[in-house]
Design an enzyme around this catalytic site. Structure first.
Site, short mmCIF file in Angstrom:
data_model
loop_
_atom_site.label_atom_id
_atom_site.label_comp_id
_atom_site.label_asym_id
_atom_site.label_seq_id
_atom_site.Cartn_x
_atom_site.Cartn_y
_atom_site.Cartn_z
N TYR A 145 -4.25 -9.32 -11.89
CA TYR A 145 -4.22 -10.04 -10.40
C TYR A 145 -5.39 -9.63 -9.79
O TYR A 145 -5.64 -8.16 -9.31
CB TYR A 145 -3.08 -10.10 -9.71
CG TYR A 145 -3.02 -10.82 -8.55
CD1 TYR A 145 -2.99 -12.26 -8.60
CD2 TYR A 145 -3.01 -10.33 -7.17
CE1 TYR A 145 -3.05 -13.03 -7.29
CE2 TYR A 145 -2.79 -11.13 -6.11
CZ TYR A 145 -2.95 -12.35 -6.04
OH TYR A 145 -3.13 -13.30 -4.83
N ASP A 239 -10.73 -2.78 -10.16
CA ASP A 239 -10.07 -3.40 -8.95
C ASP A 239 -9.01 -2.47 -8.67
O ASP A 239 -7.75 -2.21 -9.37
CB ASP A 239 -9.35 -4.86 -9.15
CG ASP A 239 -8.72 -5.36 -8.12
OD1 ASP A 239 -8.62 -4.34 -7.21
OD2 ASP A 239 -8.02 -6.44 -8.13
N LYS A 267 -5.26 -2.81 0.39
CA LYS A 267 -3.88 -2.09 0.70
C LYS A 267 -3.96 -0.58 1.22
O LYS A 267 -3.92 -0.83 2.60
CB LYS A 267 -3.11 -1.95 -0.49
CG LYS A 267 -2.85 -3.45 -1.19
CD LYS A 267 -1.87 -3.67 -2.33
CE LYS A 267 -1.79 -5.14 -2.59
NZ LYS A 267 -1.83 -5.67 -3.66
C1 LIG Z 1 -2.97 -6.94 -4.14
C2 LIG Z 1 -4.01 -7.22 -4.74
C3 LIG Z 1 -5.22 -8.01 -4.63
C4 LIG Z 1 -5.16 -8.90 -3.63
O1 LIG Z 1 -5.39 -8.28 -2.42
P1 LIG Z 1 -4.76 -9.23 -0.82
O2 LIG Z 1 -4.88 -8.27 0.13
O3 LIG Z 1 -3.49 -9.59 -1.16
O4 LIG Z 1 -5.76 -10.34 -0.87
C5 LIG Z 1 -6.43 -7.94 -5.54
N1 LIG Z 1 -6.27 -7.05 -6.60
C6 LIG Z 1 -5.22 -6.24 -6.97
C7 LIG Z 1 -5.06 -5.27 -8.16
C8 LIG Z 1 -3.95 -6.25 -5.84
O5 LIG Z 1 -2.90 -5.42 -6.22
#
Ligand SMILES: *Cc1c(COP(=O)(O)O)cnc(C)c1O
Length: 430
Positions: A145, A239, A267
């Protein structure tokens, strides 16, 4: 039974004005049944709902709160910043300080830019990779994701998995046709993408996947991706929105020698405030506007309140050199305890830990990719989730999410969790 009367009422009220009553789909608890508790406040490792029920919180806002709720240092930094003004839309020194701090910890990140969410970070990183390479296609992995932007909402794990909608209406085919799908931990599937397309701008992945449950990439796979990207002049993007400052101080770098060309954060780097960032090699980052031609912008990007929260968080992380050892120990204690308790009741459970991240699948085989993850017993997970919630333990409400321990937790809390889990497993095995 816990009393949820106020939350039920609040949920009904919310649904009248907000679709599904929530501002992010997984929060609605649809995959585990029941309705979500509405949260009144948090303190350290615990959250309390509006009916006064207290839960040990293994979600921690889905990752950001590595020190738990209401950490004093972060709180002080935020209040100090708030008093000086919420946002200026002009440069402030705290942005440079946070950027420098991240660069100090991730030396391959020569420069970076802040945005307000993980979604924005990855979306912008992809635009830059495309602008830099002058190519259009991207390779993404099933079950990873990367936020909800158009190109990336294809077999996207997390909430998108839970709801069985691998892509979404509203995402044009014309955009998604540039997203090539590969299988996690399967290098041959990526080689195939490069055979099919000479137009690949980047390979994007979570080097420690946390959105199909917790599934780490193996070293040969990562090295293979590195070699393929170098050979085909594609940008390798890690990511690390979830794993950055969570799996270890250096995120995935605590587990692999492979270095990407670009990385995305979110995060933890916001300490609980909305912050994301993308960065990488100087050559690529200099293509970004206003130095280069690739446009990207944000009214509230790098706003001083969010930056101050992030900086305070990273400073505390750096100061406590035993932090990740302590968190790893707690996470291992938890997963090993869960595994033993499940074994006792002949419930197959696969467990995994990466620093403060933990995962468990109700699955009799090791999970290496998304298809493996999907074979997990989600009904059993739902029953486990309900049983634990009822006993005051707040786990992520889907089999395909990662759990988090925080620095406000201790061994006693973990022992209580395992004891409760043992009761729940006993019920499940009946
Ligand atoms: C949470 C997450 C996102 C998206 O971040 P948001 O702040 O919710 O837009 C993208 N990549 C990874 C790996 C994530 O865990």
């Amino acid at each position: 039974m816990l009393n949820h009367a106020n939350s039920l009422k609040a949920y009904d009220e919310a649904k009248k004005v907000i679709p599904g009553g929530v501002d992010s789909p997984v929060r609605a608890f649809l995959s585990v049944g029941g309705t979500p508790p509405f949260i009144a406040e948090g303190k350290g490792a615990y959250i309390t709902d509006i009916d006064g029920n207290k839960y040990l919180d293994f979600v921690q806002s889905w990752g950001p709160l590595i020190f738990g709720h209401c950490d004093k240092t972060i709180e002080r930094a935020v209040i100090k910043a708030v008093k000086k003004g919420l946002s200026f839309g002009a440069p402030t020194c705290v942005e440079t300080r946070l950027a420098a701090k991240i660069r100090q910890i991730f030396p391959y990140v020569e420069r970076l830019r802040f945005v307000s969410s993980g979604t924005e970070a990855v979306m912008s990183a992809i635009r830059l990779a495309r602008g830099h390479t002058q190519k259009d296609d991207i390779v993404k992995f099933k079950g990873c994701y990367h936020g909800h932007s158009d190109s990336l909402l294809v077999q996207a794990g997390s909430g998108a998995t839970t709801f069985g909608s691998p892509s979404s209406p509203g995402v044009p085919e014309d955009i998604v046709k540039h997203t090539l799908l590969a299988v996690y931990n399967d290098l041959a599937s990526v080689e195939k993408c490069f055979e099919e397309s000479e137009n690949i701008a980047c390979v994007l992945l979570e080097p420690i996947a946390g959105n199909m449950g917790l599934v780490p990439a193996n070293e040969e796979f990562l090295q293979g991706l590195r070699d393929l990207c170098t050979k085909h002049k594609a940008v390798l993007i890690f990511d690390e929105v979830m794993s950055g400052f969570r799996a270890s101080l250096r995120g995935a770098q605590g587990f692999t020698k492979v270095k990407p060309d670009m990385v995305t954060f979110g995060k933890v780097i916001g300490g609980g405030m909305p912050v994301g960032a993308f960065g990488g090699r100087g050559e690529i980052m200099s293509k970004l506007s206003p130095e280069g031609p690739v446009y990207q912008a944000g009214t509230l990007s790098g706003n001083p309140v969010a930056m101050s929260a992030g900086l305070a968080s990273l400073k505390s992380i750096q100061k406590d050199y035993k932090l990740y050892d302590k968190l790893t120990l707690l996470a291992k204690m938890l997963t090993e305890g869960l595994k033993t308790a499940a074994d006792e009741h002949k419930i197959p459970l696969q467990v995994c830990v990466r620093g403060s991240m933990f995962g468990f699948f109700f699955n009799d085989k090791k999970v290496k990719n998304f298809d493996d993850a999907l074979k997990s017993d989600t009904k059993r997970f739902a029953a486990f989730h309900r049983g634990m919630l009822e006993r005051g333990f707040y786990f992520a409400c889907s089999q395909f999410e990662t759990g988090f321990v925080c620095a406000a937790m201790n061994e006693k809390m973990i022992k209580k969790t395992i004891k409760a889990a043992r009761e729940v497993f006993k019920e499940l095995s009946k």
